[in-house]
Design a protein around this motif. Structure first.
Motif, PDB file in Angstrom:
ATOM      1  N   UNK A  84       0.824  -1.213   0.000  1.00  0.00           N
ATOM      2  CA  UNK A  84       0.000   0.000   0.000  1.00  0.00           C
ATOM      3  C   UNK A  84       0.849   1.250   0.000  1.00  0.00           C
ATOM      4  N   UNK A  85       1.930   1.209   0.773  1.00  0.00           N
ATOM      5  CA  UNK A  85       2.796   2.384   0.865  1.00  0.00           C
ATOM      6  C   UNK A  85       3.479   2.649  -0.479  1.00  0.00           C
ATOM      7  N   UNK A  86       3.895   1.572  -1.148  1.00  0.00           N
ATOM      8  CA  UNK A  86       4.604   1.728  -2.414  1.00  0.00           C
ATOM      9  C   UNK A  86       3.649   2.206  -3.517  1.00  0.00           C
ATOM     10  N   UNK A  87       2.473   1.612  -3.603  1.00  0.00           N
ATOM     11  CA  UNK A  87       1.573   1.938  -4.720  1.00  0.00           C
ATOM     12  C   UNK A  87       0.620   3.093  -4.401  1.00  0.00           C
ATOM     13  N   UNK A  88       0.411   3.340  -3.134  1.00  0.00           N
ATOM     14  CA  UNK A  88      -0.443   4.431  -2.632  1.00  0.00           C
ATOM     15  C   UNK A  88      -1.755   4.639  -3.407  1.00  0.00           C
ATOM     16  N   UNK A  89      -2.523   3.561  -3.565  1.00  0.00           N
ATOM     17  CA  UNK A  89      -3.924   3.681  -3.976  1.00  0.00           C
ATOM     18  C   UNK A  89      -4.749   2.897  -2.950  1.00  0.00           C
ATOM     19  N   UNK A  90      -6.041   3.265  -2.782  1.00  0.00           N
ATOM     20  CA  UNK A  90      -6.818   2.629  -1.713  1.00  0.00           C
ATOM     21  C   UNK A  90      -7.018   1.122  -1.920  1.00  0.00           C
TER      22      UNK A  90
END
Lengths: 271, 117
Positions: free
Chosen positions: A198-204
């Motif tokens: 989640x942190x790397x791709x940062x989409x919900x």
């Protein structure tokens, strides 16, 4: 108002088709009118995963080129009456899909259905960009593994630049679906955990689908996991994801098939 | 094997945690890849905007504008090449001696700088 949803990933083999079938069936059993559109021209598999491979007569390219009417090509699911499939062509070239033709078919599908779910081919070439072209919502399917995460990052970039919405200055609503997740391995630090991805791709985050034997069992039988074994861990995760797509706010959990001692001793017959 | 060995057998060494390595490698790689793809977008945007400005005054086509960025150690250069068909720009006649035009312009800039200070 009909929504066009693309299921995409960049990398192959991460579970796009499995997820398309499972989410489509979950939305349809919840009473929505759903059509699944296979954009993987030449390597179609959604028909096989849905158990409709022997019912394909016309396909997306026939409809795009005007050789068949949409109603002739749509295959109504035998288990869920509100679920339909528009298969891809297995023999034709993907160049037979024209921009205008695809736009026309998508517009026609939007009049008939609540959800138009486009199963994207792997890669970032024309087939994949055509599948995402008209999307309102995108699901990026990612395995907790380096090559899949990298390719997902690339696909997110394309969703922000190559879609009709992006070109109009609007945004495609993007969701991350983590598949083949093994909580035990992630816990031991052998697999990227959900927070890392989640942190790397940062989409919900839309959902976490646990790795399970049940998925292969369902595809062997040609049945979406959400229909074949609705109480299995991956099916429960897909049902939750489908509810989130419909705007419900649910706590994020990773369903598990593990049973306690009692379940192990007596629960076998139920499986 | 004696029964005692079953209990005293050394357990397999714990596997090293590899996920943090994966995470770090991805973070570094994607930071780089995002920067690169961002740059190529910038060039495309520049090309479009420069063309829009020039197209107000001259009929140019998209093929006639080339935008190139070269990244150097100390200085990077942005190269913009615009091709305009000569008969299309009557208001800017070609100078008879192009060599003269530049010093005159440079002098003008120098004057402006002096008056400014």
């Amino acid at each position: 108002m009909a929504k066009v949803l693309v299921v995409t990933s960049g990398k192959g083999g991460v579970g796009k088709t499995t997820s398309t079938a499972a989410l489509g069936a979950a939305l349809a059993t919840a009473g929505k009118n759903v059509v699944l559109v296979d954009f993987d021209v030449g390597l179609r598999n959604l028909d096989l995963v849905m158990g409709a491979e022997r019912r394909v007569i016309y396909d997306l390219i026939n409809v795009v080129q005007g050789d068949a009417k949409l109603a002739q090509a749509l295959i109504r699911d035998k288990r869920v009456p509100t679920l339909s499939l528009l298969p891809a062509s297995q023999t034709r070239d993907k160049d037979a899909l024209t921009d205008e033709g695809v736009a026309r078919v998508i517009a026609e599908l939007k009049e008939k259905f609540d959800w138009v779910i486009c199963d994207s081919p792997a890669g970032i070439e024309r087939g994949a960009t055509l599948a995402m072209r008209h999307a309102d919502v995108a699901i990026v399917v990612t395995n907790p593994e380096v090559s899949s995460v990298r390719d997902s990052d690339r696909i997110i970039g394309l969703l922000d630049s190559k879609t009709e919405k992006a070109e109009k200055g609007e945004r495609v609503e993007k969701h991350l679906l983590i598949t083949r997740f093994d909580a035990a391995r992630a816990g031991r630090g052998e697999m990227l955990n959900v927070e890392d991805v989640l942190e790397i791709l940062s989409i919900p985050l839309l959902g976490i689908i646990p790795e399970s034997f049940e998925v292969l069992r369902a595809s062997n039988l040609g049945s979406p996991i959400t229909l074949n074994n609705p109480v299995s861990a991956p099916a429960r995760a897909y049902f939750d994801a489908a509810k989130r797509l419909n705007g419900e706010a649910l706590d994020m959990t990773i369903p598990s098939d593990r049973r306690g001692l009692f379940g192990k001793l007596f629960g076998r017959r139920a499986a | 094997m004696k029964l005692i060995h079953f209990f005293t057998r050394p357990r397999a060494a714990p596997q090293p945690r590899t996920a943090p390595v994966a995470r770090e490698r991805l973070q570094i790689l994607l930071a780089h890849e995002r920067a690169v793809s961002g740059k190529s977008d910038l060039i495309a945007i520049l090309q479009e905007e420069i063309m829009a400005v020039i197209a107000k005054h001259f009929p140019v086509d998209s093929e006639g504008i080339k935008v190139k960025m070269e990244r150097g150690e100390v200085v990077s250069t942005l190269e913009v090449e615009v091709e305009i068909p000569t008969p299309m720009c009557p208001s800017f006649p070609l100078p008879a001696k192009p060599a003269l035009a530049e010093p005159a312009c440079a002098a003008g800039v120098a004057e402006a700088a002096q008056t400014g200070s």
